[in-house]
Design an enzyme around this catalytic site. Structure first.
Site, mmCIF file in Angstrom:
data_model
loop_
_atom_site.group_PDB
_atom_site.id
_atom_site.type_symbol
_atom_site.label_atom_id
_atom_site.label_comp_id
_atom_site.label_asym_id
_atom_site.label_seq_id
_atom_site.Cartn_x
_atom_site.Cartn_y
_atom_site.Cartn_z
ATOM 1 N N LYS A 1 0.708 -1.269 0.020
ATOM 2 C CA LYS A 1 -0.216 -0.073 0.007
ATOM 3 C C LYS A 1 0.911 1.265 -0.149
ATOM 4 O O LYS A 1 1.868 1.187 0.435
ATOM 5 C CB LYS A 1 -0.607 0.171 1.154
ATOM 6 C CG LYS A 1 -1.792 -1.226 1.330
ATOM 7 C CD LYS A 1 -2.691 -1.017 2.529
ATOM 8 C CE LYS A 1 -3.805 -2.192 2.412
ATOM 9 N NZ LYS A 1 -4.917 -2.194 1.756
ATOM 10 N N ARG B 1 -10.172 -11.830 1.922
ATOM 11 C CA ARG B 1 -11.113 -13.051 1.170
ATOM 12 C C ARG B 1 -10.510 -14.174 1.342
ATOM 13 O O ARG B 1 -11.218 -15.250 1.470
ATOM 14 C CB ARG B 1 -11.503 -12.413 -0.386
ATOM 15 C CG ARG B 1 -10.331 -12.345 -1.180
ATOM 16 C CD ARG B 1 -10.628 -11.944 -2.465
ATOM 17 N NE ARG B 1 -10.896 -10.400 -2.056
ATOM 18 C CZ ARG B 1 -11.102 -9.461 -3.097
ATOM 19 N NH1 ARG B 1 -11.203 -9.851 -4.480
ATOM 20 N NH2 ARG B 1 -11.306 -8.037 -2.937
#
Length: 518
Positions: free
Chosen positions: A295, A369
């Site tokens: 990020k 996920r």
């Protein structure tokens, strides 16, 4: 590998700081130095304010002026003749509230209590809530107050709590022309109010803790301490190489680069009078760097909140067990840190998941996920009699675009469950709104030439928040006959000031039909 005790933590103030307590009582505290009166304009009248605050007759004019300064809704403050500070919060009338919001505006309550924390550190604060149907709003208001009173602080300038510190909340029924009366001490909503408030503060505390203080180790220790406090709760933990050997490739792959090993925490509550078995699965990424798909310096700030889904279901589980609700609950938390190191999983790696399916990694920053996929797989093929699986996560930024910062995005297989979750959100104040459910149209976004699927979409413009939910769903056992709900709460997990909200606790209690939420 090193445990949390060997991880560098240069913050030495956090353990010394305590937060004011919140109590819910039918008794008004006359020695409170500050009073808040909260309600709609119809209930917050001059006569009602005089009555619930035990004000003197010579306060009539100042209270009248205070109320006149507020038009349809708003907030105003004055001082009573005996020196007590009085703040009145007038909420919008019910007819001004849209069908997608709670009619008592809990978000506005939290925002209006922005000075409560500081006041409650030094003095006893009394909150009086008035409504004509007070039993219906007690518990959502309690959650809103809990949100305004975060537990985690690490400011060296903060003094220790005064001996008279704290908040007392009293609920009143607006009886029209008659004097407001206390909500009956016998109704169960009092217990639910305390349980949801404590659950919200617990969840928000976990979200606010920096990663050097909340590692996978210390998070699991906290869960163990909670379980030890309940005779009816069992605790199991699968850690490190045991995850690998037992096939939890998603959790192990995401967390194996961190200094503290990844783990799956399982807590169970099985009352004899249970009418339904609900499995709560939570994403517990204590910090998300994005992994090797790193990020940005701006995008990484606040990623301590990436455990918000696990914190929400944990707080909801604790609250439900505290209340002794007649529902069987299994809590599954995937607790990891998505770190960078020699053992980081990589884009192009292939993970074999607990479901047996293989996943080609094309984005290490789509890690939530992966760990939730192992959770729902476990829930659907290891527990036997589950009626409903609910997975909760700060999963996608796309959720904020889809349903906003106040409503979690939800996906369900059936319209009946969708309606149930939306209704639970409206009654609890943890708002939800349906996202697109169309697996036959969206699963193609994960097509892989070398594995069963990829973990990130090909086209980010094609309902990617729903796609993420379908990825998780695809790892539910094909033989599972129960229902499933995906809750993406990336938006409502955080307030505008960067604080965690404890979202999810009230929603869980709403789904479990706790008194005050049904």
């Amino acid at each position: 590998r090193p445990t949390q005790t060997s991880i560098m933590n240069l913050n030495t103030t956090a353990a010394k700081i305590s937060a004011p307590e919140i109590e819910f009582s039918p008794s008004f505290q006359r020695d409170a130095k500050e009073i808040y009166v909260i309600g709609r304009k119809a209930g917050v009248t001059q006569e009602n304010v005089l009555s619930v605050t035990c004000a003197e007759t010579n306060d009539v004019k100042s209270i009248e002026a205070l109320l006149n300064s507020i038009k349809e809704s708003g907030k105003a403050t004055t001082f009573l003749s005996d020196g007590r500070k009085l703040t009145v919060i007038v909420l919008p009338a019910e007819e001004k509230i849209s069908r997608n919001n709670h009619t008592f505006s809990p978000h506005e309550i939290t925002d209006s209590l922005d000075g409560l924390q500081a006041s409650a550190r030094e003095n006893l604060v009394q909150i009086c809530v008035i409504d004509k149907e007070i039993e219906k709003v007690m518990c959502p208001v309690a959650a809103a107050i809990g949100r305004a009173m975060p537990l985690y602080h690490s400011k060296s300038s903060l003094k220790e709590l005064a001996s008279t510190s704290g908040v007392n909340v009293t609920f009143y029924s607006d009886n029209g022309d008659k004097v407001p009366t206390h909500a009956s001490a016998e109704i169960p909503e009092w217990q639910t109010s305390l349980a949801v408030c404590n659950g919200v503060r617990l969840a928000a505390q976990l979200g606010d803790m920096p990663p050097a203080e909340l590692s996978p180790d210390t998070y699991a220790q906290k869960c163990q301490e909670i379980a030890n406090g309940f005779a009816a709760v069992t605790y199991t933990e699968i850690t490190g190489d045991d995850l690998r050997q037992k096939g939890y490739g998603g959790i192990m792959g995401v967390g194996m680069a961190a200094r503290c090993l990844p783990r799956m925490v399982i807590m169970s509550y099985s009352p004899a009078d249970a009418t339904e078995h609900v499995c709560l699965c939570g994403k517990g990424v204590v910090y998300d760097t994005g992994g090797l798909a790193l990020k940005s310096k701006v995008g990484m700030c606040g990623m301590k909140h990436d455990c918000g889904g696990s914190a929400g279901v944990l707080g909801g589980f604790v609250s439900a067990v505290t209340l002794g609700l007649p529902i069987k609950l299994t809590l599954i938390l995937a607790i990891v840190e998505n770190a960078i190191g020699p053992e980081s999983f990589r884009n192009d790696d292939i993970l074999t998941m607990k479901s047996g399916k293989t996943v080609e990694v094309n984005n290490t920053d789509a890690e939530g996920r992966l760990i939730l996929a192992d959770c729902v797989s476990h829930a659907s093929n290891q527990l036997g009699d589950v009626d409903l699986i609910v997975n909760m996560a700060t999963l996608t930024g796309a959720q904020c675009i889809t349903t906003g910062s106040c409503h979690a995005g939800i996906m369900t297989r059936t319209k009946a469950l969708e309606d149930r979750v939306v209704e639970a959100g409206l009654k609890s104040g943890d708002l939800t709104f349906p996202m697109l459910y169309a697996p036959e149209l969206l699963k193609k976004e994960f097509k892989s030439n070398v594995a069963d699927m990829k973990n990130s979409v090909a086209n980010r413009m094609n309902a990617q928040a729903s796609c993420a939910g379908h990825f998780i769903e695809s790892h539910i056992d094909e033989e599972y006959k129960g229902d499933w709900c995906h809750v993406d709460m990336a938006g409502p997990d955080s307030r505008s000031d960067g604080r965690a909200t404890g979202y999810g606790v009230a929603l869980v209690l709403g789904l479990c039909k706790a008194p005050g939420f049904c």
